[in-house]
Design an enzyme around this catalytic site. Sequence first.
Site, mmCIF file in Angstrom:
data_model
loop_
_atom_site.group_PDB
_atom_site.id
_atom_site.type_symbol
_atom_site.label_atom_id
_atom_site.label_comp_id
_atom_site.label_asym_id
_atom_site.label_seq_id
_atom_site.Cartn_x
_atom_site.Cartn_y
_atom_site.Cartn_z
ATOM 1 N N ASP A 149 -24.759 47.415 -38.934
ATOM 2 C CA ASP A 149 -23.922 47.584 -39.867
ATOM 3 C C ASP A 149 -22.710 48.047 -39.311
ATOM 4 O O ASP A 149 -22.517 49.166 -38.639
ATOM 5 C CB ASP A 149 -24.330 48.662 -40.802
ATOM 6 C CG ASP A 149 -23.805 48.776 -42.355
ATOM 7 O OD1 ASP A 149 -22.704 47.908 -42.269
ATOM 8 O OD2 ASP A 149 -23.955 49.536 -43.012
ATOM 9 N N ASP B 220 -19.643 42.193 -42.510
ATOM 10 C CA ASP B 220 -20.139 43.327 -41.516
ATOM 11 C C ASP B 220 -21.280 43.573 -41.449
ATOM 12 O O ASP B 220 -21.563 44.784 -41.204
ATOM 13 C CB ASP B 220 -18.997 44.223 -42.307
ATOM 14 C CG ASP B 220 -19.580 44.772 -43.579
ATOM 15 O OD1 ASP B 220 -20.194 44.182 -44.118
ATOM 16 O OD2 ASP B 220 -18.905 45.917 -44.151
ATOM 17 N N GLU B 221 -22.414 42.762 -41.811
ATOM 18 C CA GLU B 221 -23.774 43.293 -41.792
ATOM 19 C C GLU B 221 -24.527 42.151 -41.650
ATOM 20 O O GLU B 221 -24.628 41.062 -42.016
ATOM 21 C CB GLU B 221 -24.181 43.952 -43.304
ATOM 22 C CG GLU B 221 -25.426 44.518 -42.958
ATOM 23 C CD GLU B 221 -25.780 45.225 -44.625
ATOM 24 O OE1 GLU B 221 -26.638 45.641 -44.860
ATOM 25 O OE2 GLU B 221 -25.014 44.969 -45.555
#
Length: 388
Positions: free
Chosen positions: A8, A103-104
């Site tokens: 993350d 973003d993950e």
Amino acid sequence: MAIILHVDMDAFFASVELLAHPEWRGKPLVIGSGPHERGVVSTCSYEARKFGVRSAMPSRTAYQLCPHAIFVPPHMKEYSRVSKMAFEVFSHYTPYVEGVSVDEAFMDITGSVHLFDGETDAERAVALGEALRAEIKRVCGVTCSVGIAPNRLLAKIGSEHHKPDGLTLMPFEAAAIAKFLAPLPVGTLWGAGKKTVEALKPYGITTCGDIQRLGRGNPIVPDSLVDMAFGLSDDHVQWEESDEKSVSHEHTFSEDETNRDAVRERLIRLAAEVGHRFRREERWARTAKLKLRDADFRTVSRQMPFSRPARDDISFREAALALFDLEWPAGGSRRHTSVRLVGFGVTNFTSSPDDGPMLFEDAETTSRKKREKLSEALDRLRGKGLMR
């Protein structure tokens, strides 16, 4: 046993903004609509979060909580650029990467840990995770947090445990997993949204340990949530094959979203993202898909065929909203009390729009070509950074 890594990126949008504006470092930073505009916060820095600012909050409310914050509009092209760099780094460690958002990601590293030093798989997994974090920082200039566990549920919990810029190796043995989870709040679990947390409080159930003591078959908590309180999950990393059979994007809200307009607005953005990615190849889609996951982790999927194969933003958006309005009618009732995740995608591809030979174009074909030209023009503007 599988070894799953969840990565993350820490306050990703804000972190990318700091690359261009290092003078903002250490100051509360809010990404989204202006402080006096109608709109919401996309994300914010950790400094802003200390004042109660959070994603999806009206920007005006964020300003009231933190009037000295720096408000900046999102720069999606730059976030996308750094995200692509990050996902390229992920691919250095395993081909099995499931992107959850820009973003993950979840990564199945079961077959990769042997490439790293260590006497045990756990030590080798930590070495892999630290190498990945170091490469992300070196290549992208931002930090990330990592969780390593036997399943996605625990890996996600792990990545949140030492955030930001941390790594957590979760226990792999059943007794140790239960002990680790016992003191954590019920809301830590995927299957427990705000409504569930509040509903359990009158019974004195506030931690995973409280659920563990009830056990399966109790009249208060469903067995699925009991299993999660023990860290049990049979989910797996859902990676895409190189030959794409569908194109989709999903967004997970940082907090369960009860505002229909906010979910609808996010869906429109997802449809545009899908269209932009889809048009990188000469193809048309026959089917549109909607995905909604609620606070109790129930997932509903709807799909519908396009009247004719499509590849333009307008058709994608109209299909997405038609599916959404069926699932959550304006002013009507629905099966969800809040939304945790929303996703849109297209599938059932064809290499032509199936017009067939004709002497004169019909009105629908003419309209389709105009929509496609408009979408392609918008793609060019995005490519030049003139649109987000």
